[in-house]
Design an enzyme around this catalytic site. Structure first.
Site, PDB file in Angstrom:
ATOM      1  CG  ASP A 255     -13.085  16.509 -87.036  1.00 31.93           C
ATOM      2  OD1 ASP A 255     -13.214  16.109 -85.858  1.00 31.93           O
ATOM      3  OD2 ASP A 255     -11.991  16.713 -87.587  1.00 31.93           O
TER       4      ASP A 255
ATOM      5  NE  ARG B  77      -8.550  21.980 -97.826  1.00 32.43           N
ATOM      6  CZ  ARG B  77      -9.129  20.810 -97.581  1.00 32.43           C
ATOM      7  NH1 ARG B  77     -10.194  20.438 -98.279  1.00 32.43           N
ATOM      8  NH2 ARG B  77      -8.657  20.011 -96.671  1.00 32.43           N
TER       9      ARG B  77
ATOM     10  CB  SER C  64      -4.975  14.241 -90.079  1.00 28.31           C
ATOM     11  OG  SER C  64      -5.497  15.174 -90.993  1.00 28.31           O
TER      12      SER C  64
ATOM     13  CG  ASP D 219      -6.507  22.694 -95.497  1.00 26.00           C
ATOM     14  OD1 ASP D 219      -6.057  23.166 -96.563  1.00 26.00           O
ATOM     15  OD2 ASP D 219      -6.308  21.538 -95.134  1.00 26.00           O
TER      16      ASP D 219
END
Ligand code: ARG
Length: 427
Positions: free
Chosen positions: A13, A93, A173, A122
């Site tokens: 990505d 994060r 993932s 996220d």
């Protein structure tokens, strides 16, 4: 040319994103790879960003900041989301967001970019943190903006000569850092399906450990922060890594959670968090010795709020500062040592001690050294029971008659039904 700072992981990505941002927004891309203990070859990752077309590629070491300003406060708070998830991804994060903003300022960038999808938590955590810290910066989220499938992305990469590691397709993932590993997608999307063995990377299968003897660890805390393992002082990140390895060998820390995402979706995630599981149980064991009953009760409420706030991306809020201040104050006597026993899939607390212990042998013992005033218990019980006995006599006992049973909480309903029948018969 304007510049965007991209949080770069080296995966498909964000690799595609480097070229896509250039094409779509006509911006130079600076790739930032942030080390929060995600144990990849970060040099190799950073070099790849340049090959793909980033004008600059940096590795930022966030490990000690992650531990000291995010992980330890969450441990001290007892922050576990929905009783299961120690919040590894969620805690990293806001730190990553802060570091992106710092680089953007240094480099005079006008935008920051991340690789989150439009369905998860996220994106919320990143966007809310960035908006709070730097409201003038534009946020670019390529994966949320483009409409490419994984195959489209692979095709895009081929067209643009983007070197990606076309490994046998990983069906999951994965996000990982020092505090834990999060895995979703693939077969895990079926909540009835048992997680296959290939989901796990940090923990052994507890059922395969027939010959592994239990082992003991002593964990020493100072003001709620673990500072030593078996009396050996060590840096936070080292202590966490050691416990991840040791407890992981015993298959400790596997969590299978159907969780409520902020965006309203229920999702199934498998977590591996050996150190977090051991440290949370050791920390709360030390609190059982050093906090009063009322402190413990109130702190549980705060722990839930704290976990929700972390999960929901509200780290940079006044409420967080308030809760953090409360939590810090609760830890002033939470120093001492906890003894844990690790065995197959299990972490058991087998001992705890503290110079600030509230445990009093003289009060607790049943032998002749007992100092507890047994007669005082009578008066205490009388007053403690007073509102109950008063109400029972005035209301509860008369309504159930001599045959009635106070255990049956449906008595009043029976009574209402009888009254209604009587009234109907009369009418
Ligand atoms: N569900 C977790 C959270 O919201 C982890 C999210 C990332 N998971 C992943 N497998 N990429 O904090």
């Amino acid at each position: 040319m304007a510049t965007a700072v991209l949080a770069y992981s080296g995966g498909l990505d964000t690799s595609v994103a480097i070229r896509w941002i250039k094409e779509k927004y006509d911006m130079d891309v600076i790739a930032v790879t942030i080390d929060v203990g995600n144990e990849k070859d970060l040099q190799e990752v950073a070099a790849r960003a340049i090959k793909i077309g980033a004008v600059k590629s940096m590795i930022v070491n966030g490990r000690e900041d992650f531990v000291n300003y995010f992980v330890w406060p969450a441990l001290q708070a007892g922050a576990i989301y929905e009783g299961q998830y120690p919040l590894a991804t969620a805690l990293a994060r806001p730190l990553i967001a802060r570091l992106l903003v710092e680089v953007a300022r240094q480099e005079g960038a006008v935008a920051v970019a991340h690789g989150c999808t439009g369905k998860g938590n996220d994106q919320v955590r990143f966007d809310v943190s960035i908006n709070t810290l730097a409201p003038d910066l534009k946020i670019i989220a390529p994966v949320r903006e483009w409409s490419m499938t994984r195959d489209n992305e692979i095709a895009y990469a081929a067209e643009h000569n983007i070197p990606i590691k076309v490994t046998a397709q990983n069906p999951y993932s994965v996000d990982q850092n020092l505090w834990g590993r999060s895995v979703e997608c693939g077969i895990l999307e079926d909540p009835w399906a048992e997680p296959p063995a290939d989901v796990f990377a940090w923990t052994s299968d507890p059922d395969s450990l027939n010959n592994l003897e239990p082992t003991y660890y002593e964990i020493t805390f100072k003001n709620g922060i673990p500072v030593a393992l078996n009396e050996q002082e060590m840096e936070g990140s080292v202590l966490i890594e050691t416990l991840n390895q040791e407890a992981g060998k015993y298959g400790i820390g596997r969590i299978d959670h159907i969780e409520n995402r902020l965006v309203g979706i229920k999702s199934r995630e498998i977590y591996e968090a050996p150190a977090a599981v051991v440290l949370h149980s050791a920390h709360s064991a030390l609190e059982t010795l050093t906090l009063s009953r009322e402190q413990t009760r109130f702190k549980e409420i705060v722990a839930n709020e704290y976990a929700r706030l972390i999960y929901n991306g509200q780290w940079y809020s006044a409420l967080h500062q308030d809760l953090a201040a409360y939590v810090q104050n609760t830890q002033r006597f939470v120093s001492g040592t906890v003894r844990v026993k690790l065995s197959r899939g299990r972490c058991q607390i087998v001992g705890r001690k503290s110079d600030n212990s509230l445990y009093s042998l003289g009060l607790a013992t049943y032998d002749s050294s007992d100092q507890f005033d047994h007669n005082a218990a009578l008066g205490f019980i009388k007053l403690w029971a007073l509102p109950l006995t008063t109400q029972a006599q005035a209301q509860l006992l008369p309504s159930i008659g001599i045959e009635g049973n106070l255990l049956n909480t449906n008595n009043h309903k029976v009574q209402i039904a009888e009254n209604r029948e009587e009234a109907e018969a009369e009418a």
